[in-house]
Design a protein around this motif. Structure first.
Motif: not given
Length: 332
Positions: A174, A177-178, A221, A202, A127-128, A131, A124, A281, A224, A182
């Motif tokens: 960010g 969205t993630s 995914t 991931d 990815n956060a 993004e 998390y 991604y 996002a 997640s």
């Protein structure tokens, strides 16, 4: 005969079904940790990779921290553009720190494990922050767009309060969205195997290990990725088309060169980051080569960014020379 009558009894049937379900659950292996395979298929290069990654991480932290100090200490760099650059460098340090320390650990450890919850926390956070970086790159080009296309109104528009709000917006977008992919990935059933073919946790590698159907998680995914990667990318492209159109109208060569110089560093950084991120991604299933692309945006690009922003920026180079000169005079 007695057993047959007993088996036909409705209550006994339900008990037997419940017993079978209970045994299936008991026999199912519950995953409480994951093995990060990393680059274990290259055993001869483990120590070389460790030294290379450690050097890269040290340069990344030192270089980005130097830019933060320069922007904070040099009055000539107290402008919206450098405020966003310093915000970006803080983000780069955090982004690299989510994955690189664990990569260094698994390169020298025999047992390359990460706890179940630790894995999802890392996923998390990674990815956060990634993004957030996508959105922040779009905000930075918006700042350049205003400075070049509306130079007279630029100081009034980009006042300090507006800059703070713009800088906070990518962090909010960010992390929100993630959160959705997640959560869907976390809700999947993991009963084995638990070997992640990556050097960090991931979305795609974990979804590939799920015992339950990951289709909804794959869809979220991809959505996002479109919202956080593809849309900011096309936003950046659109702003740069307008910037180039405006710059080409400038008659003096010096004016064109100055306008382009304020955008060239950002353009290089955005191209490197988005080039590797979009490849990874926009394919929800992932591939064996994703971890090599991930090295680009987790290790190589954070190392290059301080050099791109210093060596290609005259004001930053002058501020750096000034700080070095003051430090030298202080020592003498």
């Amino acid at each position: 005969m007695y057993y047959r009558y007993f088996y036909d009894f409705p209550v006994s049937k339900s008990l037997l079904v419940a017993y079978k379900i209970k045994m299936q659950i008991a026999n199912k292996t519950v995953v409480n940790e994951f093995f990060l395979l990393g680059f274990s298929n290259f055993p001869l290069f483990q120590h070389f990779l460790f030294c290379a990654v450690l050097l890269a991480y040290t340069i990344c932290v030192f270089g980005n921290f130097t830019i933060i100090l320069l922007v904070r200490s040099e009055p000539s760099l107290h402008s919206p553009m450098y405020f966003f650059i310093s915000s970006f460098t803080v983000l780069e340090i955090m982004f690299a720190s989510v994955t690189i320390p664990k990569l260094l650990a698994i390169l020298i450890q025999t047992r390359k494990t990460i706890s179940f919850f630790g894995c999802f926390v890392q996923m998390y956070a990674f990815n956060a922050l990634g993004e957030t970086e996508c959105y922040l790159l779009a905000i930075m080009v918006f700042d350049r767009y205003l400075a070049i296309n509306n130079p007279l109104r630029y100081p009034a528009i980009m006042h300090s309060h507006f800059c703070y709000r713009l800088a906070a917006l990518p962090w909010f977008l960010g992390f929100v969205t993630s959160f959705i992919p997640s959560i869907f990935t976390f809700s999947l059933d993991f009963c084995g195997p638990n070997e992640v073919d990556h050097f960090f946790c991931d979305l795609a590698p974990l979804q590939n290990l799920a015992c339950s159907d990951p289709s909804i998680s794959n869809i979220t995914t991809s959505l996002a990725a479109v919202v956080a990667t593809v849309l900011p990318f096309f936003t950046i492209v659109g702003f740069y088309i307008h910037i180039i159109h405006t710059v080409l109208k400038i008659e003096s060569t010096e004016g064109k060169s100055k306008a382009f110089s304020t955008c060239s560093s950002h353009l290089i950084v955005a191209s490197l980051f988005y080039g590797s991120a979009i490849i990874v991604y926009t394919r929800p299933k992932g591939s064996h080569y994703d971890k090599f692309f991930a090295l680009m945006y987790t290790v190589i690009i954070p190392v290059l960014n301080p050099f791109i922003y210093t060596f290609r920026n005259r004001e930053v180079k002058n501020a750096l020379r000034k700080i070095i000169r003051q430090f030298t005079n202080f020592l003498h």
